[in-house]
Design a protein around this motif. Structure first.
Motif, PDB file in Angstrom:
ATOM      1  N   GLU A   4       0.833  -1.201   0.000  1.00 22.43           N
ATOM      2  CA  GLU A   4       0.000   0.000   0.000  1.00 22.43           C
ATOM      3  C   GLU A   4       0.872   1.257   0.000  1.00 22.43           C
ATOM      4  OE1 GLU A   4      -3.352   2.293   2.673  1.00 22.43           O
ATOM      5  OE2 GLU A   4      -2.812   0.241   3.191  1.00 22.43           O
ATOM      6  N   LEU A   5       1.924   1.251   0.808  1.00 23.15           N
ATOM      7  CA  LEU A   5       2.821   2.404   0.858  1.00 23.15           C
ATOM      8  C   LEU A   5       3.507   2.616  -0.488  1.00 23.15           C
ATOM      9  CD1 LEU A   5       4.094   4.685   2.443  1.00 23.15           C
ATOM     10  CD2 LEU A   5       5.798   3.061   3.288  1.00 23.15           C
ATOM     11  N   LEU A   6       3.942   1.556  -1.123  1.00 20.95           N
ATOM     12  CA  LEU A   6       4.563   1.673  -2.448  1.00 20.95           C
ATOM     13  C   LEU A   6       3.583   2.248  -3.462  1.00 20.95           C
ATOM     14  CD1 LEU A   6       6.611  -1.651  -2.618  1.00 20.95           C
ATOM     15  CD2 LEU A   6       7.490   0.677  -2.321  1.00 20.95           C
ATOM     16  N   HIS A   7       2.333   1.816  -3.384  1.00 26.22           N
ATOM     17  CA  HIS A   7       1.299   2.341  -4.286  1.00 26.22           C
ATOM     18  C   HIS A   7       1.100   3.843  -4.043  1.00 26.22           C
ATOM     19  CE1 HIS A   7      -2.350   2.738  -6.595  1.00 26.22           C
ATOM     20  NE2 HIS A   7      -2.963   3.213  -5.518  1.00 26.22           N
ATOM     21  N   LEU A   8       1.009   4.227  -2.776  1.00 28.66           N
ATOM     22  CA  LEU A   8       0.813   5.644  -2.448  1.00 28.66           C
ATOM     23  C   LEU A   8       1.999   6.487  -2.901  1.00 28.66           C
ATOM     24  CD1 LEU A   8      -0.753   5.214   1.094  1.00 28.66           C
ATOM     25  CD2 LEU A   8      -1.938   5.926  -1.002  1.00 28.66           C
ATOM     26  N   ARG A   9       3.199   5.962  -2.735  1.00 30.36           N
ATOM     27  CA  ARG A   9       4.388   6.681  -3.203  1.00 30.36           C
ATOM     28  C   ARG A   9       4.380   6.817  -4.720  1.00 30.36           C
ATOM     29  NH1 ARG A   9       8.961   3.944   0.729  1.00 30.36           N
ATOM     30  NH2 ARG A   9       8.485   5.231   2.554  1.00 30.36           N
ATOM     31  N   ALA A  10       3.915   5.799  -5.410  1.00 31.44           N
ATOM     32  CA  ALA A  10       3.819   5.870  -6.873  1.00 31.44           C
ATOM     33  C   ALA A  10       2.825   6.958  -7.286  1.00 31.44           C
ATOM     34  CB  ALA A  10       3.415   4.519  -7.447  1.00 31.44           C
ATOM     35  N   LEU A  11       1.734   7.086  -6.542  1.00 32.02           N
ATOM     36  CA  LEU A  11       0.760   8.146  -6.825  1.00 32.02           C
ATOM     37  C   LEU A  11       1.392   9.525  -6.629  1.00 32.02           C
ATOM     38  CD1 LEU A  11      -2.460   6.693  -5.126  1.00 32.02           C
ATOM     39  CD2 LEU A  11      -1.955   6.817  -7.588  1.00 32.02           C
ATOM     40  N   ILE A  12       2.163   9.679  -5.559  1.00 33.40           N
ATOM     41  CA  ILE A  12       2.851  10.953  -5.310  1.00 33.40           C
ATOM     42  C   ILE A  12       3.849  11.234  -6.430  1.00 33.40           C
ATOM     43  CG2 ILE A  12       4.520  12.118  -3.794  1.00 33.40           C
ATOM     44  CD1 ILE A  12       2.993  10.837  -1.431  1.00 33.40           C
ATOM     45  N   ASP A  13       4.591  10.210  -6.848  1.00 34.79           N
ATOM     46  CA  ASP A  13       5.549  10.392  -7.949  1.00 34.79           C
ATOM     47  C   ASP A  13       4.845  10.858  -9.213  1.00 34.79           C
ATOM     48  OD1 ASP A  13       7.607   9.604  -6.299  1.00 34.79           O
ATOM     49  OD2 ASP A  13       7.724   7.564  -7.098  1.00 34.79           O
ATOM     50  N   ASP A  14       3.665  10.316  -9.477  1.00 36.35           N
ATOM     51  CA  ASP A  14       2.910  10.716 -10.661  1.00 36.35           C
ATOM     52  C   ASP A  14       2.473  12.180 -10.550  1.00 36.35           C
ATOM     53  OD1 ASP A  14       1.611  10.168 -13.207  1.00 36.35           O
ATOM     54  OD2 ASP A  14      -0.277  10.326 -12.071  1.00 36.35           O
ATOM     55  N   VAL A  15       1.994  12.568  -9.389  1.00 34.27           N
ATOM     56  CA  VAL A  15       1.608  13.971  -9.172  1.00 34.27           C
ATOM     57  C   VAL A  15       2.826  14.879  -9.344  1.00 34.27           C
ATOM     58  CG1 VAL A  15       0.795  15.642  -7.446  1.00 34.27           C
ATOM     59  CG2 VAL A  15      -0.378  13.448  -7.716  1.00 34.27           C
ATOM     60  N   ASP A  16       3.971  14.461  -8.817  1.00 36.03           N
ATOM     61  CA  ASP A  16       5.200  15.258  -8.963  1.00 36.03           C
ATOM     62  C   ASP A  16       5.576  15.435 -10.432  1.00 36.03           C
ATOM     63  OD1 ASP A  16       5.306  15.486  -6.226  1.00 36.03           O
ATOM     64  OD2 ASP A  16       6.966  14.062  -5.977  1.00 36.03           O
ATOM     65  N   ARG A  17       5.429  14.391 -11.235  1.00 37.91           N
ATOM     66  CA  ARG A  17       5.719  14.508 -12.673  1.00 37.91           C
ATOM     67  C   ARG A  17       4.773  15.517 -13.328  1.00 37.91           C
ATOM     68  NH1 ARG A  17       7.087   9.122 -11.931  1.00 37.91           N
ATOM     69  NH2 ARG A  17       4.960   8.356 -12.201  1.00 37.91           N
ATOM     70  N   GLN A  18       3.515  15.479 -12.927  1.00 38.07           N
ATOM     71  CA  GLN A  18       2.546  16.428 -13.471  1.00 38.07           C
ATOM     72  C   GLN A  18       2.891  17.860 -13.063  1.00 38.07           C
ATOM     73  OE1 GLN A  18      -1.630  15.227 -12.930  1.00 38.07           O
ATOM     74  NE2 GLN A  18      -0.843  13.160 -12.524  1.00 38.07           N
ATOM     75  N   LEU A  19       3.279  18.033 -11.808  1.00 33.72           N
ATOM     76  CA  LEU A  19       3.673  19.369 -11.344  1.00 33.72           C
ATOM     77  C   LEU A  19       4.871  19.894 -12.126  1.00 33.72           C
ATOM     78  CD1 LEU A  19       3.292  18.932  -7.481  1.00 33.72           C
ATOM     79  CD2 LEU A  19       1.933  20.441  -8.946  1.00 33.72           C
ATOM     80  N   LEU A  20       5.845  19.038 -12.360  1.00 33.81           N
ATOM     81  CA  LEU A  20       7.027  19.456 -13.130  1.00 33.81           C
ATOM     82  C   LEU A  20       6.653  19.836 -14.555  1.00 33.81           C
ATOM     83  CD1 LEU A  20       9.658  16.921 -11.811  1.00 33.81           C
ATOM     84  CD2 LEU A  20       9.668  19.406 -11.498  1.00 33.81           C
ATOM     85  N   ALA A  21       5.756  19.092 -15.160  1.00 32.27           N
ATOM     86  CA  ALA A  21       5.304  19.421 -16.518  1.00 32.27           C
ATOM     87  C   ALA A  21       4.611  20.787 -16.525  1.00 32.27           C
ATOM     88  CB  ALA A  21       4.377  18.336 -17.057  1.00 32.27           C
ATOM     89  N   LEU A  22       3.826  21.064 -15.507  1.00 29.60           N
ATOM     90  CA  LEU A  22       3.159  22.363 -15.417  1.00 29.60           C
ATOM     91  C   LEU A  22       4.163  23.487 -15.174  1.00 29.60           C
ATOM     92  CD1 LEU A  22       0.006  21.344 -13.360  1.00 29.60           C
ATOM     93  CD2 LEU A  22       0.073  22.056 -15.769  1.00 29.60           C
ATOM     94  N   LEU A  23       5.168  23.236 -14.347  1.00 29.11           N
ATOM     95  CA  LEU A  23       6.208  24.245 -14.133  1.00 29.11           C
ATOM     96  C   LEU A  23       6.975  24.518 -15.426  1.00 29.11           C
ATOM     97  CD1 LEU A  23       7.602  23.326 -10.608  1.00 29.11           C
ATOM     98  CD2 LEU A  23       6.438  25.442 -11.265  1.00 29.11           C
ATOM     99  N   ALA A  24       7.253  23.464 -16.183  1.00 28.58           N
ATOM    100  CA  ALA A  24       7.934  23.649 -17.469  1.00 28.58           C
ATOM    101  C   ALA A  24       7.084  24.517 -18.385  1.00 28.58           C
ATOM    102  CB  ALA A  24       8.229  22.299 -18.112  1.00 28.58           C
ATOM    103  N   ARG A  25       5.787  24.296 -18.391  1.00 30.05           N
ATOM    104  CA  ARG A  25       4.870  25.108 -19.203  1.00 30.05           C
ATOM    105  C   ARG A  25       4.886  26.561 -18.740  1.00 30.05           C
ATOM    106  NH1 ARG A  25       3.070  27.122 -23.392  1.00 30.05           N
ATOM    107  NH2 ARG A  25       0.863  27.548 -23.539  1.00 30.05           N
TER     108      ARG A  25
END
Length: 99
Positions: A4-25
């Protein structure tokens, strides 16, 4: 528990990738803003605009249930870093125009 913790961390990693894409924009847009400001003789930093942006983001964060001070700190950092980037771009544009 570990799965469960690994799954939650993967979700956070995905959100972080989205945030970085938005910052790049955001930085792509800042490049256009810098060019516009150079063409129109405007300064990189407009204190009233900076204050308004931070206040609006802080209020929006509160409406979303985020900690007010944390949101303000995050936006102060984002705005400061993009202002620095914009200033460097503007300096380079002005140097290029002098040649």
């Amino acid at each position: 528990m570990k799965k469960e913790l690994l799954h939650l961390r993967a979700l956070i990693d995905d959100v972080d990738r989205q945030l970085l894409a938005l910052l790049a924009r955001r930085y792509e847009i800042v490049e256009k803003v810098a060019a516009h400001k150079v063409e129109n003789g405007l300064p990189a930093r407009i204190p009233g605009r900076i204050k308004t942006v931070i206040q609006r983001r802080e209020a929006a964060a509160q409406r979303l249930g985020l900690p007010r001070r944390a949101a303000a700190h995050i936006w102060e950092t984002i705005v400061e870093e993009t202002c620095r980037y914009e200033e460097r771009l503007m300096d380079n544009l002005l140097k290029d125009n002098r040649l």
